[in-house]
Scaffold this motif. Structure first.
Motif, PDB file in Angstrom:
ATOM      1  N   ARG A   1       0.799  -1.152   0.077  1.00 53.33           N
ATOM      2  CA  ARG A   1      -0.291  -0.154  -0.309  1.00 53.33           C
ATOM      3  C   ARG A   1       1.323   0.954  -0.401  1.00 53.33           C
ATOM      4  O   ARG A   1       1.789   1.613   1.436  1.00 53.33           O
ATOM      5  CB  ARG A   1      -1.274  -0.228   1.531  1.00 53.33           C
ATOM      6  CG  ARG A   1      -2.103  -0.658   1.280  1.00 53.33           C
ATOM      7  CD  ARG A   1      -2.775  -0.736   2.590  1.00 53.33           C
ATOM      8  NE  ARG A   1      -3.674   0.212   1.852  1.00 53.33           N
ATOM      9  CZ  ARG A   1      -5.007   0.509   1.468  1.00 53.33           C
ATOM     10  NH1 ARG A   1      -5.871  -0.499   1.254  1.00 53.33           N
ATOM     11  NH2 ARG A   1      -5.179   2.008   1.383  1.00 53.33           N
ATOM     12  N   ALA A   2       1.297   2.364  -1.063  1.00 53.13           N
ATOM     13  CA  ALA A   2       1.034   3.375  -1.519  1.00 53.13           C
ATOM     14  C   ALA A   2       1.182   4.439  -0.033  1.00 53.13           C
ATOM     15  O   ALA A   2       2.150   5.147   0.606  1.00 53.13           O
ATOM     16  CB  ALA A   2       0.902   4.148  -2.064  1.00 53.13           C
ATOM     17  N   GLU A   3       0.397   4.235   0.862  1.00 51.80           N
ATOM     18  CA  GLU A   3       0.674   4.732   1.801  1.00 51.80           C
ATOM     19  C   GLU A   3       1.360   4.515   3.383  1.00 51.80           C
ATOM     20  O   GLU A   3       0.945   4.709   4.448  1.00 51.80           O
ATOM     21  CB  GLU A   3      -1.155   5.102   2.540  1.00 51.80           C
ATOM     22  CG  GLU A   3      -2.156   5.791   1.252  1.00 51.80           C
ATOM     23  CD  GLU A   3      -2.905   4.060   0.686  1.00 51.80           C
ATOM     24  OE1 GLU A   3      -4.338   4.535   0.029  1.00 51.80           O
ATOM     25  OE2 GLU A   3      -2.367   3.468   0.784  1.00 51.80           O
ATOM     26  N   PHE A   4       1.331   3.767   3.372  1.00 58.32           N
ATOM     27  CA  PHE A   4       2.084   2.454   4.032  1.00 58.32           C
ATOM     28  C   PHE A   4       3.710   2.438   3.996  1.00 58.32           C
ATOM     29  O   PHE A   4       3.571   2.054   3.066  1.00 58.32           O
ATOM     30  CB  PHE A   4       1.411   1.172   5.080  1.00 58.32           C
ATOM     31  CG  PHE A   4       0.140   1.220   5.233  1.00 58.32           C
ATOM     32  CD1 PHE A   4      -0.361   2.284   6.030  1.00 58.32           C
ATOM     33  CD2 PHE A   4      -0.362   0.112   5.313  1.00 58.32           C
ATOM     34  CE1 PHE A   4      -1.562   2.845   5.923  1.00 58.32           C
ATOM     35  CE2 PHE A   4      -1.568   0.244   6.096  1.00 58.32           C
ATOM     36  CZ  PHE A   4      -2.695   1.246   6.301  1.00 58.32           C
ATOM     37  N   GLU A   5       4.097   3.147   4.525  1.00 61.21           N
ATOM     38  CA  GLU A   5       5.980   3.028   4.725  1.00 61.21           C
ATOM     39  C   GLU A   5       6.367   2.058   6.445  1.00 61.21           C
ATOM     40  O   GLU A   5       5.776   2.592   6.895  1.00 61.21           O
ATOM     41  CB  GLU A   5       6.730   4.070   4.641  1.00 61.21           C
ATOM     42  CG  GLU A   5       6.303   4.892   3.722  1.00 61.21           C
ATOM     43  CD  GLU A   5       6.489   6.480   3.680  1.00 61.21           C
ATOM     44  OE1 GLU A   5       7.216   6.871   5.124  1.00 61.21           O
ATOM     45  OE2 GLU A   5       6.013   7.502   3.372  1.00 61.21           O
ATOM     46  N   ILE A   6       7.389   1.923   6.125  1.00 57.72           N
ATOM     47  CA  ILE A   6       8.657   0.789   7.023  1.00 57.72           C
ATOM     48  C   ILE A   6       9.867   1.771   7.442  1.00 57.72           C
ATOM     49  O   ILE A   6      10.460   1.747   6.676  1.00 57.72           O
ATOM     50  CB  ILE A   6       8.749  -0.547   7.161  1.00 57.72           C
ATOM     51  CG1 ILE A   6       7.358  -1.584   7.114  1.00 57.72           C
ATOM     52  CG2 ILE A   6       8.812  -1.398   8.318  1.00 57.72           C
ATOM     53  CD1 ILE A   6       7.306  -2.467   6.289  1.00 57.72           C
ATOM     54  N   SER A   7       9.968   2.428   8.834  1.00 61.47           N
ATOM     55  CA  SER A   7      11.031   3.035   8.863  1.00 61.47           C
ATOM     56  C   SER A   7      11.867   1.845   9.591  1.00 61.47           C
ATOM     57  O   SER A   7      11.587   1.882  10.987  1.00 61.47           O
ATOM     58  CB  SER A   7      10.976   4.142   9.473  1.00 61.47           C
ATOM     59  OG  SER A   7      11.473   4.615  10.050  1.00 61.47           O
ATOM     60  N   ASP A   8      13.208   2.298   9.839  1.00 58.81           N
ATOM     61  CA  ASP A   8      14.140   1.413  10.548  1.00 58.81           C
ATOM     62  C   ASP A   8      15.136   2.426  11.509  1.00 58.81           C
ATOM     63  O   ASP A   8      15.827   2.263  12.352  1.00 58.81           O
ATOM     64  CB  ASP A   8      14.921   0.446  10.035  1.00 58.81           C
ATOM     65  CG  ASP A   8      16.447   1.761   9.136  1.00 58.81           C
ATOM     66  OD1 ASP A   8      16.067   2.392   8.857  1.00 58.81           O
ATOM     67  OD2 ASP A   8      17.138   0.643   8.300  1.00 58.81           O
ATOM     68  N   ILE A   9      14.250   3.464  11.949  1.00 58.30           N
ATOM     69  CA  ILE A   9      15.087   4.764  12.250  1.00 58.30           C
ATOM     70  C   ILE A   9      15.295   3.940  14.324  1.00 58.30           C
ATOM     71  O   ILE A   9      16.559   4.861  14.612  1.00 58.30           O
ATOM     72  CB  ILE A   9      13.809   5.639  12.983  1.00 58.30           C
ATOM     73  CG1 ILE A   9      14.280   6.985  13.053  1.00 58.30           C
ATOM     74  CG2 ILE A   9      13.012   5.326  13.738  1.00 58.30           C
ATOM     75  CD1 ILE A   9      13.581   8.523  13.115  1.00 58.30           C
ATOM     76  N   GLU A  10      14.122   3.086  14.752  1.00 57.01           N
ATOM     77  CA  GLU A  10      14.534   3.132  16.106  1.00 57.01           C
ATOM     78  C   GLU A  10      16.086   1.849  15.583  1.00 57.01           C
ATOM     79  O   GLU A  10      17.146   1.586  17.181  1.00 57.01           O
ATOM     80  CB  GLU A  10      13.289   2.625  17.217  1.00 57.01           C
ATOM     81  CG  GLU A  10      13.190   3.927  17.325  1.00 57.01           C
ATOM     82  CD  GLU A  10      11.787   3.254  18.150  1.00 57.01           C
ATOM     83  OE1 GLU A  10      11.349   2.577  18.624  1.00 57.01           O
ATOM     84  OE2 GLU A  10      11.101   4.462  18.571  1.00 57.01           O
ATOM     85  N   PHE A  11      15.810   1.231  14.776  1.00 55.38           N
ATOM     86  CA  PHE A  11      16.901  -0.026  14.970  1.00 55.38           C
ATOM     87  C   PHE A  11      18.425   0.195  15.123  1.00 55.38           C
ATOM     88  O   PHE A  11      19.100  -0.275  14.558  1.00 55.38           O
ATOM     89  CB  PHE A  11      16.651  -0.984  13.870  1.00 55.38           C
ATOM     90  CG  PHE A  11      17.383  -2.027  13.501  1.00 55.38           C
ATOM     91  CD1 PHE A  11      17.231  -2.550  14.309  1.00 55.38           C
ATOM     92  CD2 PHE A  11      18.277  -1.951  12.661  1.00 55.38           C
ATOM     93  CE1 PHE A  11      18.152  -4.383  14.662  1.00 55.38           C
ATOM     94  CE2 PHE A  11      19.344  -3.435  12.305  1.00 55.38           C
ATOM     95  CZ  PHE A  11      19.328  -4.184  13.271  1.00 55.38           C
ATOM     96  N   LYS A  12      18.254   1.651  14.380  1.00 53.64           N
ATOM     97  CA  LYS A  12      19.903   2.480  13.659  1.00 53.64           C
ATOM     98  C   LYS A  12      20.422   2.874  14.648  1.00 53.64           C
ATOM     99  O   LYS A  12      21.455   3.619  15.216  1.00 53.64           O
ATOM    100  CB  LYS A  12      19.362   2.817  12.321  1.00 53.64           C
ATOM    101  CG  LYS A  12      19.071   2.275  11.030  1.00 53.64           C
ATOM    102  CD  LYS A  12      19.401   3.209   9.855  1.00 53.64           C
ATOM    103  CE  LYS A  12      18.503   4.108   9.718  1.00 53.64           C
ATOM    104  NZ  LYS A  12      18.349   5.020   8.655  1.00 53.64           N
ATOM    105  N   ARG A  13      19.316   3.622  15.782  1.00 55.29           N
ATOM    106  CA  ARG A  13      19.456   3.825  16.890  1.00 55.29           C
ATOM    107  C   ARG A  13      20.033   2.997  17.835  1.00 55.29           C
ATOM    108  O   ARG A  13      19.180   2.052  18.220  1.00 55.29           O
ATOM    109  CB  ARG A  13      18.756   4.720  17.094  1.00 55.29           C
ATOM    110  CG  ARG A  13      19.208   5.950  18.381  1.00 55.29           C
ATOM    111  CD  ARG A  13      17.748   6.846  19.104  1.00 55.29           C
ATOM    112  NE  ARG A  13      16.974   6.510  19.055  1.00 55.29           N
ATOM    113  CZ  ARG A  13      15.610   6.384  18.533  1.00 55.29           C
ATOM    114  NH1 ARG A  13      15.430   7.565  17.469  1.00 55.29           N
ATOM    115  NH2 ARG A  13      14.476   5.869  19.283  1.00 55.29           N
ATOM    116  N   GLU A  14      21.237   3.101  18.903  1.00 58.06           N
ATOM    117  CA  GLU A  14      21.440   2.360  20.278  1.00 58.06           C
ATOM    118  C   GLU A  14      21.085   3.048  21.212  1.00 58.06           C
ATOM    119  O   GLU A  14      20.241   3.811  21.240  1.00 58.06           O
ATOM    120  CB  GLU A  14      23.242   2.752  20.196  1.00 58.06           C
ATOM    121  CG  GLU A  14      24.363   2.072  19.006  1.00 58.06           C
ATOM    122  CD  GLU A  14      25.360   1.875  19.233  1.00 58.06           C
ATOM    123  OE1 GLU A  14      26.056   2.664  20.428  1.00 58.06           O
ATOM    124  OE2 GLU A  14      25.902   1.761  18.223  1.00 58.06           O
TER     125      GLU A  14
END
Length: 197
Positions: free
Chosen positions: A66-79
């Motif tokens: 779905r174009a309106e849904f995105e997944i972010s790895d912002i918390e995974f990349k932060r220690e």
């Protein structure tokens, strides 16, 4: 742009998560919702989690392109621990012109006054939650009224799909079918990768 932020363990993602996101997308006329799988939640042990990659893969299957849904790895990349305040600060830098809506479960909302920098979070994003039933709705309204910084919070009474990820993990361990509660592609992924057994 109106952006919904939907954080959580998604361990595993289930139909309730997706229905809730769709309800908010439509009712608040959001332009998009960013799903943010938690790295290490401050209040939970990391040992009960499958990998970030597995959880992100299951999310990707559940949202089905779905174009309106995105997944972010912002918390995974932060220690370190994943605090919502830190995540919102980063998102504000990335999307300075966006109006942010923070989506959370009713149980999290009723615990919100114990969150790290709750006031600042409420200043950065509109808090959104959904009641599981009429009794729950009254509790949420009372809690909102008792905490002045939640005056702009949005409490809805969508028909909530009442299943938790922990219940699903127990069902998998007990060899019970979860097909009613997760998208077919997610169930297949769990079986193929022998997760939660």
């Amino acid at each position: 742009m109106k952006t919904g932020i939907f954080g959580g363990a998604f361990n595993p993602v289930h139909t309730g998560h997706i229905r809730l996101a769709l309800n908010y997308l439509n009712s608040l006329k959001l332009d998009r919702i960013i799903f943010i799988p938690t790295s290490v939640p401050p209040h939970k042990s990391g040992s009960e989690f499958v990998s970030f990659e597995d959880r992100a893969n299951m999310l990707s299957l559940a949202i089905g392109g779905r174009a309106e849904f995105e997944i972010s790895d912002i918390e995974f990349k932060r220690e370190g621990k994943s605090y919502t305040y830190d995540t919102l600060c980063e998102l504000k830098k990335l999307y300075p012109d966006d109006e942010l809506f923070l989506i959370m479960g009713s149980d999290q909302f009723l615990y919100f006054n114990c969150w790290y920098k709750a006031q600042e979070i409420a200043d950065m994003a509109t808090i959104c939650t959904a009641a599981r039933n009429g009794e729950d709705y009254k509790k949420l309204i009372d809690f909102k009224n008792e905490n002045a910084y939640l005056c702009n919070a949005i409490i809805t009474d969508f028909s909530v799909f009442d299943i938790s990820s922990s219940e699903l993990r127990n069902m998998i361990k007990n060899n019970e079918s979860i097909s009613k509660f997760v998208p077919e592609a997610v169930e297949k992924y769990i079986k193929e990768n022998k997760l939660y057994v």
